[in-house]
Design an enzyme around this catalytic site. Structure first.
Site, PDB file in Angstrom:
ATOM      1  N   LYS A  99       0.831  -1.209   0.000  1.00  0.00           N
ATOM      2  CA  LYS A  99       0.000   0.000   0.000  1.00  0.00           C
ATOM      3  C   LYS A  99       0.860   1.252   0.000  1.00  0.00           C
ATOM      4  CE  LYS A  99      -4.265  -1.814   1.893  1.00  0.00           C
ATOM      5  NZ  LYS A  99      -4.851  -2.276   3.156  1.00  0.00           N
ATOM      6  N   LYS A 105      -7.304 -12.335  -9.197  1.00  0.00           N
ATOM      7  CA  LYS A 105      -8.518 -12.409  -8.382  1.00  0.00           C
ATOM      8  C   LYS A 105      -9.382 -11.172  -8.562  1.00  0.00           C
ATOM      9  CE  LYS A 105      -7.591 -10.107  -4.145  1.00  0.00           C
ATOM     10  NZ  LYS A 105      -7.957  -9.947  -2.794  1.00  0.00           N
ATOM     11  N   LYS A 135     -11.495  -4.794  -5.892  1.00  0.00           N
ATOM     12  CA  LYS A 135     -11.924  -3.418  -6.173  1.00  0.00           C
ATOM     13  C   LYS A 135     -10.891  -2.666  -7.003  1.00  0.00           C
ATOM     14  CE  LYS A 135     -13.423  -3.263  -2.043  1.00  0.00           C
ATOM     15  NZ  LYS A 135     -13.564  -2.953  -0.625  1.00  0.00           N
TER      16      LYS A 135
END
Ligand code: ADP
Ligand code: TRP
Length: 354
Positions: free
Chosen positions: A113, A219, A222
């Site tokens: 992140k 996968k 979002k």
């Protein structure tokens, strides 16, 4: 005998998709009959990466409505918003005194992140020093905030405050759970107490579920932009499925299946009957398959799952009083447990009245 406590949460960073449904939400619904379940909306965790106040607020309402619409029964399971339990924030501060910044910086999700936030690509040879240099020395206006670094402390506190034994989460969260166990052990042994339970992940099958996306690889997620959302309108959903990536089709009988087609079969296995799955597998094996038919079938079977959820979500969102009642009850249950844990932790750490 009292039931084991199950706890899990989802960050309100948008609407829920089929990956969230099969990876998390449908498990929550199954668990609520046999355990003392608490499911929450991790709004404080969302603040580590989202900065739009209105979007955050809308997303909290949306996730609550989708939890209820998917079948979480608020009479059986407590549903609460993380920030409605202020005891968690104090526990987070206290727990941070026992957490090392080095171990937090080594967490995979922090590295991912932080790099995403700063727009830095992951280098081939990912050394600790290079990473620290990138984060500390980033010559940019963008910031990696301290909340992102201490994300695992807050997640540990969510779990430990409720004395939860089981935590149903997807594969990507297992490292956080391992840290939670480590923090619990460390605290207990530092003070010579048995305050915290070491939680474990909960899976129904040996293999954690991974729902693939419609873009042929990886996968559903979002940030991947490859999602079927639970509240997609039928027209939108059909269009997305019809546009899913495929290949040129089997050229000879019993050909191996390419990844995009295997993904469509995986989605069909989750949503359709075994007979229908077999019918398309046979058609693939004898080369008579038409991908258009497969996609049409898939879209209709997904809609059988999502359409009732979409309709109920819209109904629930209109009923503010009901939503408030659900959250008030959930917060009462979560706060009762968290305030007891906080009282004990303060005493153990020496924060006592004179
Ligand atoms: P996203 O990756 O879309 O941001 P989150 O990280 O908010 O989703 O995930 C919330 C929960 O849903 C977690 O328990 C996660 O493991 C699960 N989950 C998300 N995507 C998938 C997927 N494609 N397959 C299975 N589980 C998933
Ligand atoms: N980190 C989780 C996610 O991104 C959300 C979360 C926060 C959570 N606190 C938790 C999950 C406690 C389980 C238990 O999906």
């Amino acid at each position: 005998m009292s039931k084991d406590i199950v706890l899990s949460g989802i960050r309100p960073t948008g609407n829920l998709h089929l990956g969230n449904y099969y990876g998390a939400l449908s498990k929550f619904v199954k668990l609520q009959n046999d355990y003392d379940c608490r499911f929450f909306i991790a709004d404080l965790h969302a603040l580590t990466t989202s900065t739009d106040p209105d979007a955050l607020h809308q997303s909290v309402r949306g996730i609550l409505a989708q939890y209820l619409a998917a079948g979480i029964d608020p009479e059986k399971a407590a549903i609460f918003v993380q920030s409605d339990v202020p005891e968690l924030s104090e526990l987070y501060l206290l727990m941070n005194m026992h957490v090392g910044i080095g171990e937090l910086m080594r967490t995979a999700s922090f590295k991912d992140k932080a790099r995403k936030a700063l727009g830095i690509k992951t280098p081939e040879n990912d050394s600790e020093e290079a990473f620290e240099q990138q984060i500390i020395g980033a010559s940019t206006n963008k910031r990696v905030n301290a909340g992102l670094l201490t994300y695992p402390t807050l997640m540990a506190v969510d779990i430990l405050a409720q004395k939860a034994r089981w935590v149903p989460v997807g594969k990507d969260q297992l490292q956080h759970l391992e840290l939670t166990r480590r923090f619990a052990r460390r605290f207990n042994s530092f003070y010579g107490v048995e305050e915290f339970i070491e939680p474990e992940d909960f899976q129904f099958t040996d293999k954690p579920v991974k729902v693939p996306g419609l873009d042929g690889s990886g996968k559903m997620g979002k940030s991947e932009g490859n999602c079927v959302y639970l509240i997609d309108e039928p027209k939108v959903l059909r269009k997305k499925v019809m546009r899913a990536v495929t290949d040129e089709g089997p050229q000879e009988p019993n050909s191996p299946v390419s990844e995009p087609i295997a993904n469509l079969f995986s989605l069909l296995e989750l949503t359709s009957t075994p007979e229908i799955v077999q019918q398309f597998k046979d058609a693939y094996a004898d080369c008579s398959i038409r991908y258009g038919d497969l996609k049409k079938q898939l879209a209709e079977d997904i809609l059988k799952v999502t359409d009732p959820i979409r309709e109920r979500t819209a109904e629930i969102l209109k009923d503010e009083a009901y939503m408030r009642k659900v959250l008030a009850r959930g917060a009462d249950i979560a706060r009762a447990q968290a305030s007891e844990t906080l009282r004990e932790v303060r005493h153990i750490m020496g924060i006592r009245k004179i």
